[in-house]
Design an enzyme around this catalytic site. Structure first.
Site, mmCIF file in Angstrom:
data_model
loop_
_atom_site.group_PDB
_atom_site.id
_atom_site.type_symbol
_atom_site.label_atom_id
_atom_site.label_comp_id
_atom_site.label_asym_id
_atom_site.label_seq_id
_atom_site.Cartn_x
_atom_site.Cartn_y
_atom_site.Cartn_z
ATOM 1 C CB THR A 144 -15.328 59.581 -3.138
ATOM 2 O OG1 THR A 144 -16.079 59.236 -4.312
ATOM 3 C CG2 THR A 144 -15.573 58.556 -2.071
ATOM 4 N N GLY A 145 -16.070 62.622 -4.474
ATOM 5 C CA GLY A 145 -15.633 63.615 -5.455
ATOM 6 C C GLY A 145 -15.484 64.981 -4.800
ATOM 7 C CB THR A 160 -24.423 53.951 -4.869
ATOM 8 O OG1 THR A 160 -24.650 54.808 -3.747
ATOM 9 C CG2 THR A 160 -23.792 54.756 -5.988
ATOM 10 C CG LEU A 175 -18.054 57.324 -14.571
ATOM 11 C CD1 LEU A 175 -18.901 57.381 -15.823
ATOM 12 C CD2 LEU A 175 -16.911 58.307 -14.696
ATOM 13 C CE1 TYR A 191 -16.732 49.920 -7.004
ATOM 14 C CE2 TYR A 191 -15.377 48.035 -7.549
ATOM 15 C CZ TYR A 191 -15.778 49.325 -7.798
ATOM 16 O OH TYR A 191 -15.233 50.018 -8.859
HETATM 17 P P1 NAD Z 1 -14.352 58.350 -7.451
HETATM 18 O O1 NAD Z 1 -14.670 57.889 -6.082
HETATM 19 O O2 NAD Z 1 -13.307 59.400 -7.609
HETATM 20 O O3 NAD Z 1 -15.650 58.854 -8.204
HETATM 21 C C1 NAD Z 1 -16.945 58.416 -7.902
HETATM 22 C C2 NAD Z 1 -17.856 59.616 -7.878
HETATM 23 O O4 NAD Z 1 -19.202 59.185 -7.618
HETATM 24 C C3 NAD Z 1 -17.498 60.617 -6.768
HETATM 25 O O5 NAD Z 1 -17.444 61.916 -7.283
HETATM 26 C C4 NAD Z 1 -18.615 60.443 -5.755
HETATM 27 O O6 NAD Z 1 -18.862 61.621 -4.996
HETATM 28 C C5 NAD Z 1 -19.777 60.049 -6.645
HETATM 29 N N1 NAD Z 1 -20.826 59.296 -5.939
HETATM 30 C C6 NAD Z 1 -20.655 58.223 -5.117
HETATM 31 N N2 NAD Z 1 -21.851 57.800 -4.667
HETATM 32 C C7 NAD Z 1 -22.791 58.612 -5.224
HETATM 33 C C8 NAD Z 1 -24.207 58.675 -5.156
HETATM 34 N N3 NAD Z 1 -24.908 57.811 -4.393
HETATM 35 N N4 NAD Z 1 -24.848 59.632 -5.870
HETATM 36 C C9 NAD Z 1 -24.163 60.526 -6.624
HETATM 37 N N5 NAD Z 1 -22.819 60.526 -6.714
HETATM 38 C C10 NAD Z 1 -22.141 59.567 -6.024
HETATM 39 O O7 NAD Z 1 -13.947 57.038 -8.286
HETATM 40 P P2 NAD Z 1 -13.430 56.885 -9.793
HETATM 41 O O8 NAD Z 1 -12.157 56.146 -9.733
HETATM 42 O O9 NAD Z 1 -13.524 58.144 -10.532
HETATM 43 O O10 NAD Z 1 -14.517 55.863 -10.362
HETATM 44 C C11 NAD Z 1 -15.576 56.265 -11.210
HETATM 45 C C12 NAD Z 1 -16.365 55.041 -11.641
HETATM 46 O O11 NAD Z 1 -15.506 54.139 -12.358
HETATM 47 C C13 NAD Z 1 -16.948 54.265 -10.472
HETATM 48 O O12 NAD Z 1 -18.241 53.813 -10.832
HETATM 49 C C14 NAD Z 1 -16.018 53.092 -10.322
HETATM 50 O O13 NAD Z 1 -16.649 51.962 -9.800
HETATM 51 C C15 NAD Z 1 -15.573 52.855 -11.760
HETATM 52 N N6 NAD Z 1 -14.258 52.190 -11.808
HETATM 53 C C16 NAD Z 1 -13.120 52.874 -11.502
HETATM 54 C C17 NAD Z 1 -11.908 52.209 -11.529
HETATM 55 C C18 NAD Z 1 -10.608 52.907 -11.250
HETATM 56 O O14 NAD Z 1 -9.573 52.268 -11.304
HETATM 57 N N7 NAD Z 1 -10.558 54.189 -10.990
HETATM 58 C C19 NAD Z 1 -11.851 50.835 -11.843
HETATM 59 C C20 NAD Z 1 -13.039 50.186 -12.108
HETATM 60 C C21 NAD Z 1 -14.242 50.868 -12.100
#
Ligand code: NAD
Ligand code: UDP
Length: 313
Positions: free
Chosen positions: A36-37, A91, A72, A144
């Site tokens: 997703t990044g 993951t 993350l 999740y």
């Molecule tokens: P995001 O989807 O933008 O970032 C997640 C990143 O993890 C992406 O770059 C994706 O490519 C990478 N990724 C996913 N699966 C992977 C894997 N198997 N191996 C390597 N990379 C992988 O989401 P975000 O909002 O930046 O969230 C970052 C973290 O913070 C996550 O763990 C999420 O659960 C946590 N979080 C975010 C929020 C929020 O409001 N944004 C709230 C609670 C928790």
């Protein structure tokens, strides 16, 4: 110079964290599968001598020395984490076990990005860290929620069993530039819809609440937590400024001056009715609280999406 691994570093929050850590003079290794990044999020870091990008899955073998790990990696928006739910569980669970082994091997401090979703559809309001939650273990959000809960369990068990130096943060809804425009989360959806003059999609009646934190505030809290002494958490990091989804839609429409209409869609299963962090513990232990108002934060985020849409990326 600290060697810091940021998994999920090309995502929304991770890219801001990497930038801050690089700017502070650390050597940052950003590991991301780009599920997703995007490279666009970290393009301003790619030519820095103290930044390295590894396109890799967190489940794969990793063996290099680091001093700190911010974990993350995990899709965070409901449509993305429900796209391949089995992978989402892996993951969170296999991924964190892998990272904990790395932390254990090199005596690194490891911080897990947990979530307010561990509280599920909460029966306590606002939510304190002592609340055990109300989570459906077999629903569509479980991949999740339960994945993140199990990751917290593994963190605590590595700490108790092997003395791993751990930090658990529970992040509440965070928004800002670098969110994926199509990732389905409410702030990005509403801003993109309002900018394009499309209908604003309210799920349910819009009476459910969330409390939105701007990303720079969150990153400050994460860094304070990582560098705290003798405090494992879990600690809530979020902005207690609670509002209904309908109110958020009105705020965004007014800020943009959009003529979009509100349309009502079915509420997804298990969508929490209310959410608001109690941040007393973060205030006490980290001397942290958010400083960016929703107005300021939305303006910065709207500006980001405006530019992005204008460039067609
Ligand atoms: P995001 O989807 O933008 O970032 C997640 C990143 O993890 C992406 O770059 C994706 O490519 C990478 N990724 C996913 N699966 C992977 C894997 N198997 N191996 C390597 N990379 C992988 O989401 P975000 O909002 O930046 O969230 C970052 C973290 O913070 C996550 O763990 C999420 O659960 C946590 N979080 C975010 C929020 C929020 O409001 N944004 C709230 C609670 C928790
Ligand atoms: N939501 C909405 N319209 C959208 C996207 C989300 O009404 O286009 C609602 C969603 O049902 C939830 C809230 O906004 O009640 C926050 O959703 P998001 O996916 O951003 O985060 P989470 O549900 O994980 O807190």
């Amino acid at each position: 110079m600290k060697r810091i691994l940021v998994t999920g570093g090309a995502g929304f929050i991770g890219s801001h964290l990497c930038k801050r850590l690089v700017d502070e003079g650390n050597y940052v290794i950003c590991l991301d599968s780009l599920f997703t990044g995007s490279l666009e999020n970290i393009k301003n870091l790619m030519d820095k001598p103290n930044f390295k990008f590894l396109e890799q899955d967190i489940e794969d073998e990793i063996d290099f020395e680091v001093n700190q790990i911010y974990n993350l990696a995990c899709p965070a928006s409901p449509p993305h984490y429900q796209f391949n739910p089995v992978k989402t569980v892996r993951t969170s669970v296999v991924g964190i076990a892998n990272m904990l082994d790395l932390a254990k091997k090199y005596n690194a401090t490891i911080l897990q990005a947990s979530t307010s979703e561990v509280y599920g559809d909460p029966l306590e309001h606002p939510q304190r860290e002592t609340y055990w939650g109300n989570v459906n273990p077999i629903g569509i959000r479980s991949c999740y929620d339960e994945g993140k809960r199990c990751a917290e369990t593994l963190m605590m068990d590595y700490h108790r069993q092997y003395g791993a130096d751990i930090k658990i943060i529970r992040i509440f809804n965070t928004y800002g530039p670098n969110m994926h425009p199509n990732d389905g989360r409410v702030v990005s959806n509403f801003i993109v819809q309002a900018l394009k003059g499309e209908d604003i999609t309210i799920y349910g009646k819009g009476s459910q609440t969330r409390s939105f934190c701007y990303v720079s505030d969150l990153v400050e809290g994460m860094i304070r937590m990582m560098n705290s002494k003798e405090f494992t958490g879990p600690v809530n990091l979020g902005n207690p400024n609670e509002r209904t989804i309908l109110n958020l839609a009105e705020l965004i429409i007014n800020k943009i001056g959009s003529d979009s209409n509100l349309v009502y869609k079915p509420l997804p299963n298990d969508d929490p009715v209310k959410r608001k962090p109690d941040i007393s513990l973060a205030k006490e232990k980290l001397n942290w609280q958010p400083t960016v108002s929703i107005e300021e934060g939305l303006e910065l985020t709207i500006e980001y999406f405006k530019n992005k849409l204008a460039r067609g990326v």
